[in-house]
Design an enzyme around this catalytic site. Sequence first.
Site, PDB file in Angstrom:
ATOM      1  N   ARG A  77       0.850  -1.184   0.000  1.00  0.00           N
ATOM      2  CA  ARG A  77       0.000   0.000   0.000  1.00  0.00           C
ATOM      3  C   ARG A  77       0.891   1.241   0.000  1.00  0.00           C
ATOM      4  NH1 ARG A  77      -2.506   3.060   4.712  1.00  0.00           N
ATOM      5  NH2 ARG A  77      -4.082   4.329   3.697  1.00  0.00           N
ATOM      6  N   HIS A 121      -2.856  10.895   0.998  1.00  0.00           N
ATOM      7  CA  HIS A 121      -2.364  10.635   2.360  1.00  0.00           C
ATOM      8  C   HIS A 121      -1.772  11.954   2.877  1.00  0.00           C
ATOM      9  CE1 HIS A 121      -0.900   7.219   5.167  1.00  0.00           C
ATOM     10  NE2 HIS A 121      -0.617   8.350   5.780  1.00  0.00           N
ATOM     11  N   GLU A 166      -7.386   8.271   6.345  1.00  0.00           N
ATOM     12  CA  GLU A 166      -7.659   8.896   7.638  1.00  0.00           C
ATOM     13  C   GLU A 166      -8.126  10.343   7.520  1.00  0.00           C
ATOM     14  OE1 GLU A 166      -4.527   8.295  10.473  1.00  0.00           O
ATOM     15  OE2 GLU A 166      -4.519   6.130  10.215  1.00  0.00           O
ATOM     16  N   ASN A 295      -7.513   1.530   9.982  1.00  0.00           N
ATOM     17  CA  ASN A 295      -6.180   1.765  10.539  1.00  0.00           C
ATOM     18  C   ASN A 295      -6.320   1.792  12.050  1.00  0.00           C
ATOM     19  OD1 ASN A 295      -5.570   2.145   7.857  1.00  0.00           O
ATOM     20  ND2 ASN A 295      -4.993   4.310   8.058  1.00  0.00           N
ATOM     21  N   TYR A 297      -4.286   1.585  15.978  1.00  0.00           N
ATOM     22  CA  TYR A 297      -3.081   1.558  16.820  1.00  0.00           C
ATOM     23  C   TYR A 297      -3.396   1.369  18.299  1.00  0.00           C
ATOM     24  CZ  TYR A 297      -0.706   3.011  12.613  1.00  0.00           C
ATOM     25  OH  TYR A 297      -0.213   3.029  11.334  1.00  0.00           O
ATOM     26  N   GLU A 371      -3.594  -0.252   8.134  1.00  0.00           N
ATOM     27  CA  GLU A 371      -2.425   0.133   8.943  1.00  0.00           C
ATOM     28  C   GLU A 371      -2.563  -0.476  10.320  1.00  0.00           C
ATOM     29  OE1 GLU A 371      -1.475   4.304   9.345  1.00  0.00           O
ATOM     30  OE2 GLU A 371      -1.841   4.664   7.211  1.00  0.00           O
TER      31      GLU A 371
HETATM   32  C1  FCB Z   1      -1.357   6.964  10.891  1.00  0.00           C
HETATM   33  C2  FCB Z   1      -0.897   7.528   9.563  1.00  0.00           C
HETATM   34  C3  FCB Z   1       0.445   7.018   9.120  1.00  0.00           C
HETATM   35  C4  FCB Z   1       1.409   6.920  10.266  1.00  0.00           C
HETATM   36  C5  FCB Z   1       0.801   6.144  11.398  1.00  0.00           C
HETATM   37  C6  FCB Z   1       1.714   5.924  12.576  1.00  0.00           C
HETATM   38  O1  FCB Z   1      -2.260   7.835  11.489  1.00  0.00           O
HETATM   39  O2  FCB Z   1      -1.846   7.261   8.559  1.00  0.00           O
HETATM   40  O3  FCB Z   1       0.916   7.860   8.099  1.00  0.00           O
HETATM   41  O4  FCB Z   1       1.809   8.170  10.666  1.00  0.00           O
HETATM   42  O5  FCB Z   1      -0.365   6.781  11.848  1.00  0.00           O
END
Ligand code: FCB
Length: 477
Positions: A77, A121, A166, A295, A297, A371
Amino acid sequence: MPSASFPPGFLWGSATAAYQIEGAAREDGRTPSIWDTFSHTPGRTENGDTGDVACDHYHRRAEDVALMAELNLSAYRFSVSWSRVQPTGRGPAVQRGLDFYRGLVDDLLDRGIAPSLTLYHWDLPQELEDAGGWPARDTAYRFAEYAQLVAEALGDRVEMWTTLNEPWCTAFLGYGSGVHAPGRTDPVAVLRAAHHLNLAHGLGTQALRAALPARARIGISLNPSAVRPLTQSAADADAARRIDALANRIFSGPLLHGAYPRDLLADTAELTDWSFVEPGDEATAHQRLDMLGINYYTPAVVSHAEDPGAPRSDGHGASEHSPWPAAESVAFHQPPGERTAMDWSIDPSGLYDLLVRYGREAPDTALYITENGAAYDDKPGADGAVHDPERIAYLHSHLAAVQRALEVGADVRGYFLWSLLDNFEWAYGYGKRFGAVHVDFDTQVRTPKSSARWYAEVARTGTLPEPAGLPEPAGQE
Ligand code: FCB
């Protein structure tokens, strides 16, 4: 017994973004994007770091694609730099800019790696920001025109198309807290930007469908928030509802259901009457989605704030301005437990919850994790190797969460590790390393970390090893 294997055909990828890796900021006709301007403005990024050189991927494309093949990736990607292919955000395409992406895609296809292209992006051509940026309606029309140019150039060889990455970050961090480009801090601009991003997705999808062959699949990557109330109190539940509206339903409302949620409009009524939403806009945003990228985290834990003036943190970088319009009554909390170098808490159940939620909310849409990954302070040891057992543990636990979601019926088709390479982590500069591959930014030498080797095995076998199969933690080098 849960199976350790992923479904046949599951895509194993990694992800990057143009401004974070390409460098070559002033070559072949490229002009500044908002991230060039922002990163060159003193005080905006750690150490004044910029993406001028980044990973020099523009010149090291072949080496990087060879690395992906070595890691058994079945998909990659990447994003296209708008100001490289349509420098002012208007008018004809620059062929030299497009040639870079044609070459990249050809290299990937030669190696049997499926390209997954993201149009936007975060790197808006500066001229479009000067004309009003995302709070201005015209930017959505400019985006659709740009989408068409890229589709005409690459539609014969790219099947997976993502409009926006995002949009929450674009709107809320770019125009609200100001920790991302263009660095504005205006709550009404946040909501206008969010709407014009939804509209851009809709208009862009229409342009892509018109220009692409029928086999093309089109989607968007969101960073939905796994929002949790701190306690079971009604006040905390309402704080979670408010953030869910601003983080999630402001996008999923129009994109998946063709309407903004009523509670969002009510929560923000003191700021705006939303008259920038013109008749038909929500229907335009509501296009058939072939793919939804998630995405993920870390989750968000929120409560009702008794003292709205108390210091607040929501994990997106320091600013005296909140990214969240009309949410002064909400406090964000750090959950206990382990954290990554971003200070983000590690909780794979947030990924599971989001996959199950969006699997139900968008039952005819294939889900991809576009992500997921973690930053750690990775350094080569005396032997030159980079051992990152924490990242392996992070990836393992999140892939196990993906398996649990698959078991309850979520239609997840692929996983893209963020990121292939250590890179320019926006306002944090080069200090935060998310790569499976270590980059020495002085020499541009790439060194796959142990996590890259581990991930390559997962990709080769389509199977998650038992935790006992995890490599030993690094010794004391
Ligand atoms: C996301 C972004 C990516 C990177 C990660 C850690 O929010 O899309 O570009 O910065 O976080």
